[in-house]
Design a protein around this motif. Structure first.
Motif, PDB file in Angstrom:
ATOM      1  N   HIS B  73     -11.572   5.089  -8.122  1.00 27.21           N
ATOM      2  CA  HIS B  73     -11.159   4.860  -6.729  1.00 27.21           C
ATOM      3  C   HIS B  73     -10.942   6.152  -5.932  1.00 27.21           C
ATOM      4  O   HIS B  73     -10.553   6.085  -4.763  1.00 27.21           O
ATOM      5  CB  HIS B  73      -9.830   4.085  -6.683  1.00 27.21           C
ATOM      6  CG  HIS B  73      -9.839   2.791  -7.441  1.00 27.21           C
ATOM      7  ND1 HIS B  73     -10.914   1.927  -7.449  1.00 27.21           N
ATOM      8  CD2 HIS B  73      -8.895   2.205  -8.220  1.00 27.21           C
ATOM      9  CE1 HIS B  73     -10.614   0.859  -8.203  1.00 27.21           C
ATOM     10  NE2 HIS B  73      -9.411   1.017  -8.688  1.00 27.21           N
ATOM     11  N   ALA B  74     -11.129   7.294  -6.559  1.00 23.69           N
ATOM     12  CA  ALA B  74     -10.852   8.560  -5.847  1.00 23.69           C
ATOM     13  C   ALA B  74     -11.637   8.596  -4.538  1.00 23.69           C
ATOM     14  O   ALA B  74     -12.827   8.301  -4.516  1.00 23.69           O
ATOM     15  CB  ALA B  74     -11.231   9.739  -6.729  1.00 23.69           C
ATOM     16  N   PRO B  75     -10.959   8.924  -3.408  1.00 22.27           N
ATOM     17  CA  PRO B  75     -11.560   8.680  -2.092  1.00 22.27           C
ATOM     18  C   PRO B  75     -12.490   9.760  -1.540  1.00 22.27           C
ATOM     19  O   PRO B  75     -12.922   9.645  -0.388  1.00 22.27           O
ATOM     20  CB  PRO B  75     -10.326   8.528  -1.194  1.00 22.27           C
ATOM     21  CG  PRO B  75      -9.259   9.295  -1.882  1.00 22.27           C
ATOM     22  CD  PRO B  75      -9.552   9.294  -3.339  1.00 22.27           C
ATOM     23  N   SER B  76     -12.799  10.797  -2.293  1.00 18.93           N
ATOM     24  CA  SER B  76     -13.840  11.731  -1.849  1.00 18.93           C
ATOM     25  C   SER B  76     -14.493  12.318  -3.090  1.00 18.93           C
ATOM     26  O   SER B  76     -13.935  12.230  -4.194  1.00 18.93           O
ATOM     27  CB  SER B  76     -13.269  12.852  -0.971  1.00 18.93           C
ATOM     28  OG  SER B  76     -12.592  13.794  -1.774  1.00 18.93           O
ATOM     29  N   ARG B  79     -12.292  14.963  -4.673  1.00 18.12           N
ATOM     30  CA  ARG B  79     -11.139  14.403  -5.399  1.00 18.12           C
ATOM     31  C   ARG B  79     -11.581  13.733  -6.702  1.00 18.12           C
ATOM     32  O   ARG B  79     -10.887  13.782  -7.711  1.00 18.12           O
ATOM     33  CB  ARG B  79     -10.399  13.376  -4.537  1.00 18.12           C
ATOM     34  CG  ARG B  79      -9.756  13.932  -3.280  1.00 18.12           C
ATOM     35  CD  ARG B  79      -8.640  14.899  -3.588  1.00 18.12           C
ATOM     36  NE  ARG B  79      -7.944  15.312  -2.373  1.00 18.12           N
ATOM     37  CZ  ARG B  79      -7.498  16.542  -2.148  1.00 18.12           C
ATOM     38  NH1 ARG B  79      -7.690  17.501  -3.047  1.00 18.12           N
ATOM     39  NH2 ARG B  79      -6.850  16.831  -1.037  1.00 18.12           N
ATOM     40  N   ALA B 130       0.952   3.353 -12.122  1.00 22.27           N
ATOM     41  CA  ALA B 130       0.454   4.089 -10.952  1.00 22.27           C
ATOM     42  C   ALA B 130      -0.126   3.052 -10.009  1.00 22.27           C
ATOM     43  O   ALA B 130      -1.221   2.563 -10.207  1.00 22.27           O
ATOM     44  CB  ALA B 130      -0.612   5.092 -11.370  1.00 22.27           C
ATOM     45  N   GLU B 131       0.656   2.709  -8.977  1.00 21.12           N
ATOM     46  CA  GLU B 131       0.296   1.553  -8.151  1.00 21.12           C
ATOM     47  C   GLU B 131      -0.666   1.857  -7.013  1.00 21.12           C
ATOM     48  O   GLU B 131      -1.409   0.988  -6.585  1.00 21.12           O
ATOM     49  CB  GLU B 131       1.570   0.904  -7.592  1.00 21.12           C
ATOM     50  CG  GLU B 131       2.378   0.240  -8.708  1.00 21.12           C
ATOM     51  CD  GLU B 131       3.665  -0.391  -8.211  1.00 21.12           C
ATOM     52  OE1 GLU B 131       3.887  -0.450  -6.986  1.00 21.12           O
ATOM     53  OE2 GLU B 131       4.457  -0.828  -9.070  1.00 21.12           O
ATOM     54  N   TRP B 133      -2.984   5.165  -4.679  1.00 26.03           N
ATOM     55  CA  TRP B 133      -3.587   6.500  -4.760  1.00 26.03           C
ATOM     56  C   TRP B 133      -2.503   7.581  -4.629  1.00 26.03           C
ATOM     57  O   TRP B 133      -2.580   8.636  -5.262  1.00 26.03           O
ATOM     58  CB  TRP B 133      -4.653   6.662  -3.668  1.00 26.03           C
ATOM     59  CG  TRP B 133      -5.197   8.055  -3.612  1.00 26.03           C
ATOM     60  CD1 TRP B 133      -4.976   8.984  -2.646  1.00 26.03           C
ATOM     61  CD2 TRP B 133      -6.035   8.690  -4.599  1.00 26.03           C
ATOM     62  NE1 TRP B 133      -5.624  10.159  -2.965  1.00 26.03           N
ATOM     63  CE2 TRP B 133      -6.281  10.003  -4.151  1.00 26.03           C
ATOM     64  CE3 TRP B 133      -6.588   8.272  -5.816  1.00 26.03           C
ATOM     65  CZ2 TRP B 133      -7.067  10.908  -4.880  1.00 26.03           C
ATOM     66  CZ3 TRP B 133      -7.369   9.180  -6.540  1.00 26.03           C
ATOM     67  CH2 TRP B 133      -7.602  10.478  -6.068  1.00 26.03           C
ATOM     68  N   SER B 186      -2.502  16.873   1.803  1.00 25.52           N
ATOM     69  CA  SER B 186      -3.391  16.002   2.598  1.00 25.52           C
ATOM     70  C   SER B 186      -2.683  14.717   3.001  1.00 25.52           C
ATOM     71  O   SER B 186      -2.810  14.247   4.129  1.00 25.52           O
ATOM     72  CB  SER B 186      -4.644  15.617   1.797  1.00 25.52           C
ATOM     73  OG  SER B 186      -5.449  16.733   1.594  1.00 25.52           O
ATOM     74  N   SER B 191      -2.541  10.564   8.101  1.00 27.39           N
ATOM     75  CA  SER B 191      -2.188   9.457   8.991  1.00 27.39           C
ATOM     76  C   SER B 191      -0.855   8.834   8.570  1.00 27.39           C
ATOM     77  O   SER B 191      -0.336   9.128   7.494  1.00 27.39           O
ATOM     78  CB  SER B 191      -3.287   8.401   8.928  1.00 27.39           C
ATOM     79  OG  SER B 191      -3.350   7.867   7.620  1.00 27.39           O
ATOM     80  N   LEU B 193      -0.352   5.852   7.611  1.00 24.25           N
ATOM     81  CA  LEU B 193      -0.613   5.106   6.376  1.00 24.25           C
ATOM     82  C   LEU B 193      -0.471   6.015   5.158  1.00 24.25           C
ATOM     83  O   LEU B 193       0.183   5.670   4.166  1.00 24.25           O
ATOM     84  CB  LEU B 193      -2.041   4.533   6.431  1.00 24.25           C
ATOM     85  CG  LEU B 193      -2.549   3.884   5.146  1.00 24.25           C
ATOM     86  CD1 LEU B 193      -2.190   2.405   5.118  1.00 24.25           C
ATOM     87  CD2 LEU B 193      -4.061   4.054   4.995  1.00 24.25           C
ATOM     88  N   GLN B 194      -1.057   7.216   5.252  1.00 22.65           N
ATOM     89  CA  GLN B 194      -1.006   8.145   4.118  1.00 22.65           C
ATOM     90  C   GLN B 194       0.420   8.643   3.879  1.00 22.65           C
ATOM     91  O   GLN B 194       0.871   8.722   2.736  1.00 22.65           O
ATOM     92  CB  GLN B 194      -1.942   9.333   4.368  1.00 22.65           C
ATOM     93  CG  GLN B 194      -3.415   8.961   4.290  1.00 22.65           C
ATOM     94  CD  GLN B 194      -4.305  10.119   4.713  1.00 22.65           C
ATOM     95  OE1 GLN B 194      -4.217  10.595   5.847  1.00 22.65           O
ATOM     96  NE2 GLN B 194      -5.160  10.571   3.816  1.00 22.65           N
ATOM     97  N   MET B 197       2.420   5.936   2.296  1.00 20.83           N
ATOM     98  CA  MET B 197       2.035   5.756   0.887  1.00 20.83           C
ATOM     99  C   MET B 197       2.697   6.818   0.018  1.00 20.83           C
ATOM    100  O   MET B 197       3.200   6.533  -1.079  1.00 20.83           O
ATOM    101  CB  MET B 197       0.502   5.899   0.726  1.00 20.83           C
ATOM    102  CG  MET B 197      -0.305   4.655   1.010  1.00 20.83           C
ATOM    103  SD  MET B 197      -2.085   5.026   1.006  1.00 20.83           S
ATOM    104  CE  MET B 197      -2.425   5.028  -0.752  1.00 20.83           C
TER     105      MET B 197
END
Lengths: 283, 334
Positions: B73-76, B79, B130-131, B133, B186, B191, B193-194, B197
């Motif tokens: 699921h790593a977003p880039s 990463r 680990a729920e 990212w 980062s 944002s 959202l980030q 999180m």
């Protein structure tokens, strides 16, 4: 041939872009698939080996996508994370899951990632190993050919990647002859995997409408020619490992034109899961 | 693996010559000499080291699970590469540490089986899920930071093979820390959202992190002996304070809040962070295998070990030169 020279030849540029998508997407998806074993491999040494090859391939995807970006395509992360399955150009071999016959019963939840849970509970590492063998041998054949590419950035990259791919082929060439003849179980698992994967492996060399353009421009040889070279490479390794080719295999095609197995949707849902939360964010 | 030799007899209190051997051993250790695998050592020293290295190795391979789950699921691409490399390092550390423990006479297979059966422990932090990212970011930054404090100290310890393994582990962990910090930056500067999180992850992880270095010195049972033999050079509380002094200000700089119930405050005079003491009974319950995802972690390890059996058996057979006959259709020459 340089990037600037391509500006004057639209059909060559289109063909080259298609080739780079095929190379990049194969690299990304096999890298993703191999990294599904990271942390849960059959022995620590192979856990490490598969992670290492996965990183190489994800790195290769980044390199091919960077060449695409230089040709005016989106940036590498947008290419990897912003496309749906219909726009991917990978072959079915890299897309396949590794569950063999164990697809029917989903395991109990072990983590937040159901695909990973299925790898833990039902993944057949023999499938991954044989796939790695078929793919890496093809990768080596391709890069050797692309070293002579008339498109200089690609020739330069192929020379660089070949040094890494050498270790991928060495990995499978070392393990297969040992495991293929070690125990009845290891032989049976590898033979079943080879039989199931071979039609998909032939699909790595799916001819495309761009083959003639690429061959005429000296950018890449036609796919059937590469397939012949690949078969000559793998035959002695298969023999030495006690593995036989399945009779009358017809290749599984479709990936190079965006017609994929349903597994690709599953791969991309996992790959793009966090990115899709906010595609404009910097993660 | 090292075989137990006659050098390792007379290694318990009451054995003939034990007191003299112990005095010479302690004098050596006190001078900062490294103890090597074939050397005489008290049985307790060996047992304590096996216990510690075993737990440490288990923690590396269990630590690969919460983060490994997120590699897909790593977003880039950057990463994804870094996370895969990091988890690979953790597995490599496990391999290295099992080898260090093997120099004391305990085989890897036995250690892995004790982990799976629940007999051997692993770090408290990997008993938690680990729920999101952001959890991966917090683990890579703050848990690796806490681990470096511990491992850098243990790397100066008296047992040669463990000390040398830890030097390499620390070298690689330094990259993980940079990767983790970069991910948290980062998220913290991203944002809403980030940022939410990230804060949510810190809220859930702060308790396990505060417990990471083990029970308060008032409660720790092993520390005195371990320090006398220079296996361990700092107490649990000293390590925790070192971690807090270095990282709490960095967290504050990133706008991360530590949950209010801890009442974290800095005592300038003693250069120490004050906080509400965690419930150490809960810590003990968790590391005994009753944490939120303890059962799932062990089930994951059990299944992957079980599925790898055919590979281990085949490699063992190949190493012994055993071969099954070729199928009739093949024509190999060997």
């Amino acid at each position: 041939m340089t990037t600037a020279a391509l500006a004057h030849n639209a059909s060559t540029k289109t063909a080259l872009i298609d080739l780079l998508y095929r190379l990049g997407d194969d690299s990304l998806i096999i890298g993703h698939r191999n990294s599904e074993w990271t942390g849960i491999g059959p022995i620590l040494e192979e856990d490490i080996a598969f992670s290492s090859m996965a990183q190489d391939k994800i790195g290769h995807a980044l390199a091919f996508y960077t060449l695409l970006h230089e040709l005016g395509e989106p940036d590498p992360d947008t290419i990897a994370y912003g496309r749906g399955p219909e726009r991917f150009r990978c072959c079915s071999l890299v897309t396949l899951d590794i569950f063999g016959d164990g697809k029917s019963a989903p395991p109990a939840a072990l983590s937040n990632n159901p695909v990973r849970d299925r790898v833990v509970a039902q993944g057949d590492w023999a499938i991954s190993l044989v796939r790695q063998f078929f793919f890496s041998e093809a990768d080596a054949v391709r890069m050797a050919a692309l070293e002579q590419s008339a498109y200089e950035p690609l020739a330069h990259l192929a020379r660089k990647l070949r040094g890494e791919i050498k270790y991928h082929t060495l990995h499978a060439r070392t393990l297969l002859p040992r495991l293929g003849r070690a125990t009845a179980e290891s032989r049976d698992r590898l033979q079943s995997a080879a039989a199931a994967l071979y039609p998909h492996a032939l699909g790595m060399f799916e001819p495309t409408p761009h083959d003639a353009t690429l061959a005429d421009a000296g950018i890449a040889p036609a796919e059937p020619e590469l397939c012949d070279r690949w078969q000559r490479e793998i035959a002695p390794i298969m023999d030495g490992s006690g593995l036989v080719f399945p009779p009358r295999s017809s290749p599984v095609y479709g990936g190079r034109t965006g017609k994929h197995l349903p597994e690709l949707t599953e791969v991309l849902d996992a790959l793009q899961k966090v990115y899709r939360l906010d595609p404009t964010a910097i993660w | 693996m090292v075989q137990i030799t006659e050098k390792w007899t007379n290694d318990r209190p009451g054995d003939a010559g034990y007191e003299e051997r112990l005095a010479a051993f302690e004098a050596r250790v006190g001078r900062g000499d490294k103890v090597e695998p074939g050397d005489w050592m008290p049985r307790d020293y060996r047992d304590q080291l096996i216990r510690l290295i075993h737990v440490h190795a288990n923690s590396e391979i269990c630590g690969a699970l919460p983060e490994g789950t997120w590699i897909p699921h790593a977003p880039s691409l950057k990463r994804k590469l870094a996370l895969c490399a990091k988890v690979q390092d953790e597995v490599g550390h496990g391999q290295l540490l099992y080898r260090a423990a093997e120099t004391l006479g305990k085989p890897r297979e036995e250690m892995i089986e004790e982990l799976i059966s629940g007999k051997a422990k692993y770090s408290n932090v990997f008993h938690y899920p680990a729920e999101t990212w952001a959890d991966v970011c917090v683990i890579a930054w703050l848990i690796d930071a806490a681990a470096i404090v511990n491992q850098a100290m243990m790397a100066e310890g008296s047992y040669g093979p463990y000390s040398r393994a830890l030097k390499r582990v620390c070298y690689e962990e330094a990259f993980h820390l940079t990767h983790g910090y970069d991910m948290c930056i980062s998220m913290a500067t991203g944002s809403k959202l980030q940022r939410d999180m990230l804060q949510d992850a810190v809220n859930r992880w702060w308790k396990p992190i505060m417990m990471f270095h083990g029970p308060s010195d008032k409660e720790s049972t092993h520390t005195t002996l371990l320090m006398r033999w220079r296996i361990k050079l700092k107490t649990n509380d000293e390590q925790r304070q070192e971690f807090l002094r270095k990282y709490v200000p960095k967290m504050i700089n990133l706008g991360i809040r530590i949950p209010a119930e801890w009442e974290m405050r800095y005592d300038e005079k003693n250069r120490a962070w004050l906080y509400n003491e965690p419930d150490w009974e809960e810590f003990k319950t968790v590391v005994r295998g009753n944490g939120p995802v303890s059962a799932k972690r062990l089930e994951t390890r059990r299944l992957s070990h079980e599925h790898g059996r055919w590979v281990r058996e085949a490699l063992a057979a190949a190493a012994e030169g055993r071969k099954i006959p070729l199928p009739p259709t093949a024509y190999a020459t060997n």
